[in-house]
Design a protein around this motif. Structure first.
Motif, PDB file in Angstrom:
ATOM      1  N   ALA A 133     -63.249   5.644  41.054  1.00  0.00           N
ATOM      2  CA  ALA A 133     -62.067   6.746  40.686  1.00  0.00           C
ATOM      3  C   ALA A 133     -60.807   6.229  40.005  1.00  0.00           C
ATOM      4  O   ALA A 133     -60.346   6.920  38.923  1.00  0.00           O
ATOM      5  CB  ALA A 133     -61.651   7.551  41.951  1.00  0.00           C
ATOM      6  N   ALA A 134     -60.176   5.157  40.358  1.00  0.00           N
ATOM      7  CA  ALA A 134     -58.920   4.495  39.775  1.00  0.00           C
ATOM      8  C   ALA A 134     -59.405   4.179  38.280  1.00  0.00           C
ATOM      9  O   ALA A 134     -58.543   4.593  37.126  1.00  0.00           O
ATOM     10  CB  ALA A 134     -58.604   3.514  40.337  1.00  0.00           C
ATOM     11  N   LEU A 135     -60.598   3.817  38.036  1.00  0.00           N
ATOM     12  CA  LEU A 135     -60.912   3.385  36.798  1.00  0.00           C
ATOM     13  C   LEU A 135     -61.119   4.677  35.953  1.00  0.00           C
ATOM     14  O   LEU A 135     -60.809   4.582  34.533  1.00  0.00           O
ATOM     15  CB  LEU A 135     -62.271   2.502  36.597  1.00  0.00           C
ATOM     16  N   MET A 136     -61.783   5.595  36.402  1.00  0.00           N
ATOM     17  CA  MET A 136     -61.922   6.683  35.553  1.00  0.00           C
ATOM     18  C   MET A 136     -60.669   7.828  35.104  1.00  0.00           C
ATOM     19  O   MET A 136     -60.568   8.357  34.370  1.00  0.00           O
ATOM     20  CB  MET A 136     -62.795   7.678  36.484  1.00  0.00           C
ATOM     21  N   VAL A 137     -59.613   7.315  36.216  1.00  0.00           N
ATOM     22  CA  VAL A 137     -58.496   7.974  36.174  1.00  0.00           C
ATOM     23  C   VAL A 137     -57.745   7.600  34.655  1.00  0.00           C
ATOM     24  O   VAL A 137     -57.078   8.142  33.951  1.00  0.00           O
ATOM     25  CB  VAL A 137     -57.203   7.738  37.107  1.00  0.00           C
ATOM     26  N   LEU A 138     -58.089   6.411  34.309  1.00  0.00           N
ATOM     27  CA  LEU A 138     -57.551   5.604  33.028  1.00  0.00           C
ATOM     28  C   LEU A 138     -58.772   5.907  31.850  1.00  0.00           C
ATOM     29  O   LEU A 138     -58.227   6.441  30.773  1.00  0.00           O
ATOM     30  CB  LEU A 138     -57.280   4.269  33.236  1.00  0.00           C
ATOM     31  N   LEU A 139     -59.787   5.853  32.310  1.00  0.00           N
ATOM     32  CA  LEU A 139     -60.757   5.724  31.217  1.00  0.00           C
ATOM     33  C   LEU A 139     -61.161   7.292  30.472  1.00  0.00           C
ATOM     34  O   LEU A 139     -61.315   7.302  29.499  1.00  0.00           O
ATOM     35  CB  LEU A 139     -62.103   5.324  31.685  1.00  0.00           C
ATOM     36  N   VAL A 140     -61.358   8.217  31.257  1.00  0.00           N
ATOM     37  CA  VAL A 140     -61.738   9.726  30.866  1.00  0.00           C
ATOM     38  C   VAL A 140     -60.461  10.081  30.024  1.00  0.00           C
ATOM     39  O   VAL A 140     -60.767  10.465  28.729  1.00  0.00           O
ATOM     40  CB  VAL A 140     -61.992  10.369  32.214  1.00  0.00           C
ATOM     41  N   PRO A 141     -59.160  10.178  30.607  1.00  0.00           N
ATOM     42  CA  PRO A 141     -58.230  10.749  29.431  1.00  0.00           C
ATOM     43  C   PRO A 141     -58.197   9.969  28.247  1.00  0.00           C
ATOM     44  O   PRO A 141     -57.914  10.178  27.187  1.00  0.00           O
ATOM     45  CB  PRO A 141     -57.020  10.763  30.440  1.00  0.00           C
ATOM     46  N   GLY A 142     -58.168   8.359  28.453  1.00  0.00           N
ATOM     47  CA  GLY A 142     -57.925   7.536  27.576  1.00  0.00           C
ATOM     48  C   GLY A 142     -59.116   7.635  26.294  1.00  0.00           C
ATOM     49  O   GLY A 142     -58.825   7.708  25.165  1.00  0.00           O
ATOM     50  N   LEU A 143     -60.184   7.772  26.895  1.00  0.00           N
ATOM     51  CA  LEU A 143     -61.484   8.222  25.920  1.00  0.00           C
ATOM     52  C   LEU A 143     -61.592   9.547  25.264  1.00  0.00           C
ATOM     53  O   LEU A 143     -61.823   9.326  24.023  1.00  0.00           O
ATOM     54  CB  LEU A 143     -62.700   7.848  26.750  1.00  0.00           C
ATOM     55  N   LEU A 144     -61.104  10.375  25.782  1.00  0.00           N
ATOM     56  CA  LEU A 144     -60.793  11.703  25.110  1.00  0.00           C
ATOM     57  C   LEU A 144     -59.720  11.864  24.139  1.00  0.00           C
ATOM     58  O   LEU A 144     -59.810  11.921  22.818  1.00  0.00           O
ATOM     59  CB  LEU A 144     -60.643  12.823  25.956  1.00  0.00           C
ATOM     60  N   ALA A 145     -58.702  10.886  24.660  1.00  0.00           N
ATOM     61  CA  ALA A 145     -57.582  10.986  23.575  1.00  0.00           C
ATOM     62  C   ALA A 145     -58.067   9.851  22.217  1.00  0.00           C
ATOM     63  O   ALA A 145     -57.574  10.348  21.374  1.00  0.00           O
ATOM     64  CB  ALA A 145     -56.182  10.230  24.091  1.00  0.00           C
ATOM     65  N   PHE A 146     -58.834   8.954  22.489  1.00  0.00           N
ATOM     66  CA  PHE A 146     -58.996   8.057  21.546  1.00  0.00           C
ATOM     67  C   PHE A 146     -59.950   8.733  20.534  1.00  0.00           C
ATOM     68  O   PHE A 146     -59.732   8.563  19.216  1.00  0.00           O
ATOM     69  CB  PHE A 146     -59.938   6.853  22.011  1.00  0.00           C
ATOM     70  N   CYS A 147     -61.061   9.714  20.877  1.00  0.00           N
ATOM     71  CA  CYS A 147     -61.997  10.235  20.171  1.00  0.00           C
ATOM     72  C   CYS A 147     -61.080  11.507  19.313  1.00  0.00           C
ATOM     73  O   CYS A 147     -61.436  11.564  18.283  1.00  0.00           O
ATOM     74  CB  CYS A 147     -63.138  10.802  20.929  1.00  0.00           C
ATOM     75  N   PHE A 148     -60.566  12.178  20.102  1.00  0.00           N
ATOM     76  CA  PHE A 148     -59.804  13.253  19.592  1.00  0.00           C
ATOM     77  C   PHE A 148     -58.616  12.424  18.369  1.00  0.00           C
ATOM     78  O   PHE A 148     -58.543  13.157  17.354  1.00  0.00           O
ATOM     79  CB  PHE A 148     -58.895  14.119  20.635  1.00  0.00           C
ATOM     80  N   GLY A 149     -57.832  11.577  18.658  1.00  0.00           N
ATOM     81  CA  GLY A 149     -57.020  10.906  17.935  1.00  0.00           C
ATOM     82  C   GLY A 149     -57.683  10.307  16.570  1.00  0.00           C
ATOM     83  O   GLY A 149     -57.270  10.622  15.421  1.00  0.00           O
TER      84      GLY A 149
END
Length: 389
Positions: A133-149
């Motif tokens: 869960a702690a990994l997903m807290v960083l990975l999910v928002p970060g991955l979405l922001a990376f793809c969007f950005g």
């Protein structure tokens, strides 16, 4: 000896802010746990949770100020990253309920049993472990922001157009998470949490520990932001904010800088959401509402864009005012008051509270230094040259 990268960028105001947050993070939990109830210095448990929520909002405001105040990226969808981090933590908390739910199913959360789901969706696998869960807290928002950005910045979408598509992104997520068949509780979201890492989430000690962790996360986020904005990277970000075309002409890969800081900001927002959920006790699709992201931008504007300290201060001040005014007869008019506050700050304090104070203090100090120089010159017998007759 060379100072550490996270502390060498601290000036007097930043050091005072870190010490203040550290003191609050320690004293409020100790007051709640050690002092007897009824004491005038004892902080009730509900206030510990309330102020913990304010601290999480301050982390979110820092993440917005990093991209808006220093890089010129006005995101009106940062609430999406905050909510995604919250949902990642909420999924872990739901898995910890086990057979203590209403339907007593050791694997499926209650809402899945109610909707006649026969097995756990694949994207829920692993959330019974805290580290996942702690990994997903960083990975999910970060991955979405990376793809969007990556798509937005490579297409050179800037200004109001970027703000609109960030708002469209969070609204699309709002509609998706409202669906019952999406696997995240639909309109009701995730709630009825029991334990976190084996501790009762409702216990006073757990509440105090979560508040302390929130303050620690705020300090770390602030130190990271200070290290960035006072470094060479920060100077490039400010150049991108003030003259993006000229910065690109000088040979800098503007898209890479924007993508890095946007992704980092999303990860910070995800951490804020993850700390927010166990203290509030619920996460639902309303956190994706575009109005929440716009309100977070107002916190930064009120406190002072491009100051970091002002962003955190604005989040606490505005949300405390919201709590105070929405609990009385003025509750129906809160949104009007918030809009009026934003307009007044824009017209009267365009640099925000902290930005205006910093400008006043610099002017006052410059005047004092000039007066000291004139006084020293007179004492040395050096005066202004006489005009030629």
């Amino acid at each position: 000896m060379t100072p550490h990268i996270l502390t060498r960028s601290l000036d007097r105001a930043a050091t005072a802010f870190v010490l203040l947050v550290a003191a609050v993070g320690v004293l409020i939990p100790l007051s709640n746990l050690l002092l007897p109830q009824g004491s005038m210095f004892q902080v009730p448990t509900y206030l510990v949770a309330l102020w913990g929520k304010y601290v999480c909002y301050a982390i979110l405001a820092l993440s917005i100020d990093l991209i808006w105040g220093y890089c010129g990226i006005l995101s009106l969808g940062h609430g999406a990253f905050f909510a995604l981090g919250g949902y990642a933590m909420g999924m872990y908390l739901m898995r910890q309920i086990g057979s203590r739910g209403v339907y007593g199913n050791p694997i499926l959360p209650d809402f899945m049993v109610f909707l006649n789901w026969d097995k756990l969706p694949w994207y829920w696998y692993g959330f019974d472990k805290f580290w996942v869960a702690a990994l997903m807290v960083l990975l999910v928002p970060g991955l979405l922001a990376f793809c969007f950005g990556w798509l937005a910045f490579r297409s050179r979408v800037t200004g109001v157009y970027l703000s609109i598509i960030t708002q469209a992104m969070t609204y699309a997520l709002l509609l998706a998470f409202f669906r019952n068949d999406f696997g995240f509780g639909g309109n009701n979201g995730l709630t009825d949490f029991k334990d976190i890492i084996g501790f009762n989430v409702q216990a006073e000690g757990t509440r105090a520990a979560l508040f302390l962790l929130s303050c620690l996360a705020l300090i770390i986020a602030f130190l990271i932001c200070r290290a960035i904005v006072t470094s060479k990277l920060g100077k490039v970000l400010i150049a991108v904010r003030d003259a993006e075309s000229r910065t690109r002409f000088l040979g800098y890969r503007v898209e890479s800088y924007k993508l890095f800081v946007f992704t980092l900001s999303a990860c910070m927002a995800g951490v804020a959401g993850a700390l927010y959920v166990p203290q509030v006790g619920i996460i639902n699709p309303s956190e994706f509402a575009p109005g929440n992201s716009i309100e977070a931008v107002i916190w930064v504007a009120v406190g002072g864009r491009g100051t970091l300290i002002g962003a955190a201060l604005g989040a606490v001040v505005v949300n405390y005012a919201k709590t105070f005014f929405t609990s009385g007869p003025l509750a129906p008019y809160w949104l009007f008051m918030l809009g009026a506050l934003f307009i007044l700050v824009t017209l009267l304090l365009p640099k925000g509270i902290v930005g205006t104070f910093n400008s006043w203090w610099e002017t006052r100090r410059s005047a004092a230094l000039a007066a000291d120089k004139d006084s020293a010159a007179r004492e040395d017998g050096v005066g202004a040259p006489n005009l030629a007759e």
